[in-house]
Scaffold this motif. Structure first.
Motif, PDB file in Angstrom:
ATOM      1  N   ILE A 100     -19.507  74.028 -39.072  1.00  0.00           N
ATOM      2  CA  ILE A 100     -18.421  73.427 -38.300  1.00  0.00           C
ATOM      3  C   ILE A 100     -17.080  74.055 -38.666  1.00  0.00           C
ATOM      4  CG2 ILE A 100     -17.135  71.297 -37.846  1.00  0.00           C
ATOM      5  CD1 ILE A 100     -19.587  69.743 -38.027  1.00  0.00           C
ATOM      6  N   LYS A 101     -16.358  74.437 -37.609  1.00  0.00           N
ATOM      7  CA  LYS A 101     -15.014  74.967 -37.814  1.00  0.00           C
ATOM      8  C   LYS A 101     -14.021  74.011 -37.168  1.00  0.00           C
ATOM      9  CE  LYS A 101     -13.884  79.580 -37.136  1.00  0.00           C
ATOM     10  NZ  LYS A 101     -14.128  80.919 -36.576  1.00  0.00           N
ATOM     11  N   VAL A 102     -12.992  73.647 -37.904  1.00  0.00           N
ATOM     12  CA  VAL A 102     -11.959  72.766 -37.348  1.00  0.00           C
ATOM     13  C   VAL A 102     -10.638  73.523 -37.352  1.00  0.00           C
ATOM     14  CG1 VAL A 102     -10.734  70.585 -37.605  1.00  0.00           C
ATOM     15  CG2 VAL A 102     -13.151  70.741 -38.223  1.00  0.00           C
ATOM     16  N   LEU A 103     -10.054  73.693 -36.168  1.00  0.00           N
ATOM     17  CA  LEU A 103      -8.802  74.435 -36.073  1.00  0.00           C
ATOM     18  C   LEU A 103      -7.674  73.519 -35.613  1.00  0.00           C
ATOM     19  CD1 LEU A 103     -11.149  76.433 -34.360  1.00  0.00           C
ATOM     20  CD2 LEU A 103      -9.464  78.008 -35.237  1.00  0.00           C
ATOM     21  N   VAL A 104      -6.557  73.579 -36.317  1.00  0.00           N
ATOM     22  CA  VAL A 104      -5.398  72.780 -35.921  1.00  0.00           C
ATOM     23  C   VAL A 104      -4.292  73.729 -35.471  1.00  0.00           C
ATOM     24  CG1 VAL A 104      -3.742  71.019 -36.641  1.00  0.00           C
ATOM     25  CG2 VAL A 104      -6.036  71.044 -37.622  1.00  0.00           C
ATOM     26  N   GLY A 105      -3.766  73.512 -34.269  1.00  0.00           N
ATOM     27  CA  GLY A 105      -2.716  74.381 -33.713  1.00  0.00           C
ATOM     28  C   GLY A 105      -1.392  74.165 -34.421  1.00  0.00           C
ATOM     29  N   MET A 106      -0.976  75.180 -35.169  1.00  0.00           N
ATOM     30  CA  MET A 106       0.219  75.001 -36.000  1.00  0.00           C
ATOM     31  C   MET A 106       1.277  76.073 -35.740  1.00  0.00           C
ATOM     32  SD  MET A 106      -0.541  72.520 -38.528  1.00  0.00           S
ATOM     33  CE  MET A 106      -0.121  73.030 -40.174  1.00  0.00           C
ATOM     34  N   ALA A 107       1.592  76.324 -34.483  1.00  0.00           N
ATOM     35  CA  ALA A 107       2.801  77.089 -34.188  1.00  0.00           C
ATOM     36  C   ALA A 107       3.953  76.090 -34.212  1.00  0.00           C
ATOM     37  CB  ALA A 107       2.673  77.754 -32.824  1.00  0.00           C
TER      38      ALA A 107
END
Ligand SMILES: Cc1cc2nc3c(=O)[nH]c(=O)nc-3n(C[C@H](O)[C@H](O)[C@H](O)COP(=O)(O)O)c2cc1C
Ligand code: FES
Lengths: 173, 592
Positions: free
Chosen positions: B4-11
């Motif tokens: 499982i990969k969890v990506l959080v948009g942090m621009a």
């Protein structure tokens, strides 16, 4: 227009107790005799003092041989440079196109009202300076403002004032 | 769970919307329960209207969750991450079932933005796993000549994305042909158009693509030094660029004999802008790097012949560079298959203003403006009436609703009087006053005019004065004609693009919305009810219940009246803020 004529009275001397010119020495050592150094030197000086007091201009000029005239020319041209002290928290309300269309004026008006100052001024307690900027790149969250490093989006006049009031409360503690 | 990969948009837009808190929440839960899934900070996928965004990729597929706060993050953690039960209601994009937001993605083709929101921008390996640096390696490995690289860019039809739209290949060719001991590559990351943020997003989300694009350009023209001129308002972009530069140097992708190629020396550094719109203009930008006031100079000589420190210099925009690795790796045909005859490839637009789905979209050239706004953007906020769209910022113009079928390509947009510009697309509805928009832009250009040439310096000031008068109800017969006359003079006689294009917002609004100007001047009315000085607020006697809400909320205490009795607004002290109008529950405030 960007080019400005300023009188010597507008260039504030620091009240001396705060300016430790020695802090500039590493900056000067780093940039001295490098071509194109003028803007980075001024940026570094401002990072140290928060604005660029008169003594600092003179000291840099003496130490690096940079022409004082050129330095003032550059410092007045770019909006980043400040010749006057600013508040501890700089409130930059975005008035870029996207924010303008979403009523950024209301944000500035409300803050002016709440802090009892005009755009560009600093509160007497030195806590806040109110400014306008053209776009902070968060246009999809318009209207937006930035205080320190924190960006606040989708504002209304009320939310903006509350944000500032919260900072005020924290500072009082 | 390992998969499982969890990506959080942090621009920075995601962070502003609260992504840091979401990230920290998930991170603390992960640590607390000691779970082995991968948690990654990524950039911006362009779906700004749904931020903060969290994407989960598991065995079954990918799920992008929108508008996630800490509470929802906990829920997703419990249900999806721990128990493999996706929460369908929060999903805004997936490859498994359709969502309401599907049409936002359907019209898009991602080239410049292909890694944005997909990779960790602070990790060079992530970039390389997406074929990053494969283009420059291909050039060196296959011994492709400088001429052939330039030919590929020429064939792709790529045109500058910074606003001018000049052929990128031609520019490289000129710089290549000018022999010199030293040449420069500059990346223009000044992004001055207020309302455009694609360059920021690329720099924050995929900085290595820009570095690779610059390295390819350096190889093609024979440059040894690169500079990224980035505006100071983008602190996160500067931080991520510096991280990327450090990682590249460590790998030998920047510095001496890069990528193992003897004699290929190229390094890049970041120069922070100091706040002046005109520094986006290439000659002013170079003056600024040289430590002077950012004043443009006459061209020719063009930078390709005599640029930074009088050496041949090639300057391109961030988005232009971000397209280059794709073109080199996949061939010119893979790029020029998109677009129209003279405008090839894709273009990124920043959709903002009164639009339902604001964000970054990358579309093939040749799509209509109408499709961007209504199909992708979902139409106008609160279903108000679409009035116009502003393209090209202070140098551009307003395209009215009836021309919404205009194709997105350089020539079609220019034919309307606007310009393609850098891709800012600010949508306006019936409540936006077009005269006020013109005033807004002239206020901007007038302040930003560097002051070097007379027509721009004084002409814009005179135009602004007239526009202010009109919006304050002091307009006179002949004002429109005076504005037009000034516009042509300024366009013809200014030194640089700033002055030459400054009148565009005025000319296009006069062309398409002349009736609004006339309403302000002749009838002293603002049809959009926007210009404060032309408005009056009054209480409607029959509707007022005396609830006192308006009086309580009035910031200047100009409303008087006793409880349960008629309230009255004092017109002399009213500041026309409109608070009473929005607060009254009984629609008892009239705006006229
Ligand atoms: C007043 C003015 C402002 C400009 N601002 C920018 C800018 O912010 N970013 C940019 O890339 N180009 C800007 N340009 C265009 C540049 O001069 C130049 O054409 C561009 O950087 C070339 O890159 P490109 O061919 O890749 O578009 C501006 C031009 C003018 C006249
Ligand atoms: S216009 Fe306000 S953030 Fe861009």
């Amino acid at each position: 227009m960007r080019v400005k004529r300023i009188s010597i009275e507008e260039v504030v001397a620091s009240d001396n107790k705060t300016v430790n010119l020695g802090l500039l020495d590493p900056v000067i050592a780093k940039y001295k005799n490098k071509k194109g150094n003028l803007i980075p030197v001024l940026q570094a000086a401002q990072n140290i003092f928060g604005f660029i007091p008169r003594e600092v201009f003179i000291y840099i000029s003496e130490q690096t041989g940079l022409n004082l005239n050129d330095m003032y020319g550059v410092a007045t041209f770019y909006s980043q440079f400040r010749l006057k002290p600013v508040g501890k928290h700089i409130i930059k309300v975005c008035h870029g196109t996207a924010c303008h269309v979403q009523n950024a004026n209301v944000i500035t008006d409300s803050l002016m009202e709440a802090l009892r100052l005009n755009d560009g001024e600093t509160t007497p307690d030195g806590l806040f300076t109110l400014e306008t900027v053209a776009c902070i790149g968060c246009c999809s969250l318009a209207p937006a403002m930035i205080i320190g490093k924190e960006v606040y989006g989708k504002l209304s006049g009320k939310i903006a004032v509350n944000v500032v009031k919260e900072i005020q409360l924290k500072e009082k503690k | 769970m390992e998969q499982i990969k969890v990506l959080v948009g942090m621009a920075s837009c995601g962070i502003a919307a609260g992504a840091s808190k979401v990230f920290e929440k998930i991170d603390s839960l992960k640590k607390l329960e000691n779970l082995p899934f991968e948690l990654i900070k990524t950039g911006c996928v362009g779906m700004c209207y749904r931020e903060p965004l969290v994407e989960i990729i598991d065995e079954s597929g990918s799920y992008l969750y929108g508008e996630i706060n800490e509470a929802k993050a906990v829920e997703i953690f419990e249900k999806h991450i721990k128990n493999s039960e996706p929460i369908k209601e929060y999903v805004v994009k997936t490859n498994l079932f359709s969502t309401d937001d599907e049409s936002y993605w359907k019209g898009q083709t991602k080239i410049a933005l292909k890694n944005c929101g997909v990779i960790d921008p602070e990790n060079i390996d992530d970039y390389e796993n997406q074929k990053g640096y494969a283009a420059i390696k291909k050039i060196l490995k296959e011994n492709i000549s400088q001429e052939n690289v330039i030919q590929t860019i020429l064939d792709s039809g790529l045109r500058g994305r910074g606003g001018g739209g000049f052929s990128t290949g031609m520019k490289w060719k000129f710089a290549y042909n000018n022999k010199s001991d030293k040449k420069y590559i500059i990346c223009n990351a000044d992004e001055g158009d207020p309302g455009a943020f694609m360059d920021r997003s690329v720099l924050e989300s995929d900085p290595h693509a820009v570095l690779e694009g610059m390295s390819i350009a350096a190889f093609a023209i024979g440059a040894s030094e690169g500079i990224i001129y980035c505006r100071a308002e983008y602190p996160l972009a500067i931080i991520r660029l510096n991280i990327a530069l450090e990682q590249s140097r460590k790998k030998g992708y920047l510095g001496k004999n890069i990528f193992g190629k003897q004699g290929f020396d190229f390094d890049i550094h970041v120069k922070e802008g100091a706040g002046a719109f005109v520094c986006g203009e290439e000659t002013a930008l170079m003056a600024s790097i040289e430590g002077e006031r950012g004043m443009p100079r006459k061209r020719p000589p063009f930078p390709a012949a005599s640029g930074l420190w009088k050496k041949p210099t090639n300057i391109n925009n961030v988005e232009t560079f971000a397209n280059v690795p794709y073109i080199v790796l996949n061939g010119a045909a893979s790029y020029n298959k998109y677009g129209t005859e003279k405008s090839k490839g894709t273009k990124v637009f920043a959709l903002t203003g009164k639009i339902k789905r604001g964000g970054l979209v990358e579309v093939p050239m040749g799509i209509t403006i109408h499709d961007i706004i209504f199909k992708l953007g979902g139409g106008i906020q609160n279903d108000k009436k679409f009035k116009a769209v502003q393209l090209g910022g202070p140098s551009g113009g307003c395209i009215p609703e009836y021309l919404a079928d205009t194709l997105v390509d350089y020539d079609s947009v220019t034919a309307t009087g606007a310009i393609m510009g850098s891709g800012g697309m600010v949508v306006m509805d019936e409540t936006t006053c077009m005269v006020d928009m013109a005033r807004f832009f002239l206020d901007f250009t007038q302040k930003e005019s560097c002051g070097k040439c007379t027509f721009c310096r004084i002409g814009t000031k005179r135009m602004l004065e007239i526009l202010i008068r009109i919006t304050e109800g002091e307009g006179k017969e002949g004002d429109i004609e005076a504005l037009e006359e000034l516009s042509y003079q300024i366009k013809d006689n200014s030194l640089c693009g700033l002055g030459q294009t400054a009148p565009n917002p005025v000319l296009t609004t006069i062309k398409y919305f002349r009736n609004e100007y006339e309403a302000h001047i002749k009838d002293k009315k603002c049809p959009a009810r926007n210009c404060k000085k032309l408005l009056t607020y009054t209480v409607i006697e029959e509707k007022c219940t005396g609830c006192t809400v308006c009086a309580k909320n009035c910031p200047v205490n100009c409303i008087s009246g006793e409880r349960k009795k008629l309230h009255v607004i004092n017109q002399d002290t009213c500041i026309k803020c409109g608070v009473c109008f929005t607060k009254c529950k009984f629609e008892a405030i009239k705006l006229s």
